[in-house]
Design a protein around this motif. Structure first.
Motif: not given
Length: 455
Positions: A413-418
């Motif tokens: 589960i992607i919870i953040g980007l940069n």
């Protein structure tokens, strides 16, 4: 797609020997007896610049199973199937709904499978468009171009106010001829059961609609968008006076969801039923046969929680009458999950109102190929209420794909980007639109949090 060849013929009447040369051209009158002649021209001069032509290119992939004899002659390692790619080109139409941001609405089937989308504007300019999102089940797609400052846009009308007999004008690009305008009336409302797409609540019109008009505008006499032309009923794709358009209210709901979430968060009521026949209406003490008859209420559904029962007749949504079960299904599905709606019900010959909070239909996955080169091979979906973490769920990763090489796994589960939090596909898409040189994906994997670096 080749343009049809138009052949013009004329009778050889020896015109030059019969008709004297014309020395002056008389202008057509604009008024008679001091009364202005009716014309659609003033309205169309404002509206037509907001309707565009769309050309697409892509490849259709098909799989053909090879005969077993091939494996006999060439050995067991010879593949069982052969994959073929067939290039295709297509033409359609689109409507600019937000000039400032360059948003263009068209049909899903116009851009389905396209690798390249070229938009041609009214003044001849051409720009490459990016697909923001689409919904196959309702046949809507949203494109974006890096917009010049002088684009026009169409104001969106309330399609629930339409009546049979209202005048309509269809604008599009039939047969690739270029922008064409036809007129007619609203022939019927709430059309469904055409086996065209899954959610059908069409405006029927006799304004001439032909192949290539798909995705174009259906407007009223005020130049406001009342629908997106999507289908025709006729042999060989030709007009026979029966065309269909997706109502503008459905278009608005769907595009708003695509922009907010990156996909359509489809609402579901949780009932099964059918059309209200005259016999059913009489049996249940209802005077007309307009409405949706409920055969069954599903356990633990939005409908059951709100108190609906089998045998109810649903006659309105948010105070606006519905005619068929197909119309009910399409409107509920496009309103969006989590929305509260008021349903008008006839039960035991008495009118009642029920407030229902729509649940979310099982979400379709979105391929990540168009989001970022490093994510090719992954498929994403928004997390559901059963997930403890809010974000973008990885539903599949193809073997040996770039996404797999960078370490993405099914179930992540992607919870953040940069260092920016990501709660849904819409936020992920917006973050990727900035074209960061390096992606630092913050990923929840079971009970652990880790970072994947994608270059």
């Amino acid at each position: 797609m080749k343009k049809p060849l138009l052949v013009l013929s004329a009778l050889a009447l020896g015109i030059s020997s019969v008709i004297a040369p014309v020395t002056a051209t008389a202008a057509l009158p604009v008024s008679v007896n001091n009364q202005q002649l009716p014309s659609l021209a003033p309205m169309l001069e404002k509206v037509t610049p907001a309707v565009v032509s769309i050309a697409v290119e892509g490849k259709h992939t098909s799989t053909q199973r090879l005969p077993d004899s091939f494996r006999f002659f060439f050995g067991p390692d010879f593949p069982e199937e052969q994959i073929r790619e067939q290039p295709f080109r297509g033409l359609g139409s689109g409507v600019i709904v937000d000039a400032g941001k360059g948003y263009i609405v068209t049909n899903h089937h116009v851009i389905d499978g396209a690798d390249k989308i070229i938009v041609q504007f009214y003044d001849g300019r051409e720009l490459t468009a990016e697909l923001i999102g689409s919904d196959k089940m309702s046949d809507i797609a949203l494109l974006q171009v890096k917009a010049p400052k002088d684009l026009a846009e169409i104001k969106i009308a309330d399609s629930d106010q339409l009546r049979v007999g209202d005048y309509t004008v269809a604008i599009g690009n039939p047969f690739g001829l270029g922008q064409t305008v036809t007129s007619g009336i609203v022939s019927a409302l709430g059309r469904s059961g055409l086996n065209i797409e899954n959610f059908e609540n069409f405006i029927q019109t006799d304004a001439a609609i032909n192949s290539g008009n798909s995705g174009g505008a259906l407007v009223n006499l005020n130049g406001e968008l009342i629908g997106i032309n999507t289908a025709i009923l006729g042999p060989n794709g030709g007009n026979v006076g029966i065309g269909f358009a997706i109502p503008s209210n459905m278009v608005r709901n769907l595009t708003e969801q695509i922009l907010e979430f990156g996909e359509v968060k489809r609402g579901v009521l949780g009932v099964q039923g059918g059309e209200l026949t005259a016999e059913l209406a009489e049996a249940f003490g209802y005077e007309t046969n307009q409405g949706a008859f409920v055969n069954q209420v599903m356990p633990d559904s939005s409908a059951e929680k709100a108190g609906l029962k089998a045998g109810d007749i649903i006659v309105s949504i948010n105070g606006k009458n519905i005619r068929t079960f197909g119309e009910l299904r399409a409107k509920i599905a496009t309103l969006g999950a989590g929305k509260k709606v008021t349903l008008g019900i006839i039960r035991d010959s008495k009118a009642q109102d029920f407030t229902v909070t729509l649940q979310e239909m099982v979400q379709n996955t979105v391929k990540a190929d168009n989001l970022h080169p490093g994510l090719v091979g992954a498929e994403f979906a928004n997390t559901s209420s059963s997930d403890n973490t809010k974000g973008v769920k990885v539903t599949n990763v193809a073997e040996k794909s770039l996404a797999a090489r960078y370490g993405l796994l099914k179930g992540d589960i992607i919870i953040g980007l940069n260092r920016s939090p990501i709660k849904n596909l819409g936020e992920l898409r917006k973050a990727l639109d900035k074209n960061p040189a390096v992606l630092a994906l913050e990923v929840q994997r079971k009970d652990a949090v880790l970072y994947l670096i994608i270059r």
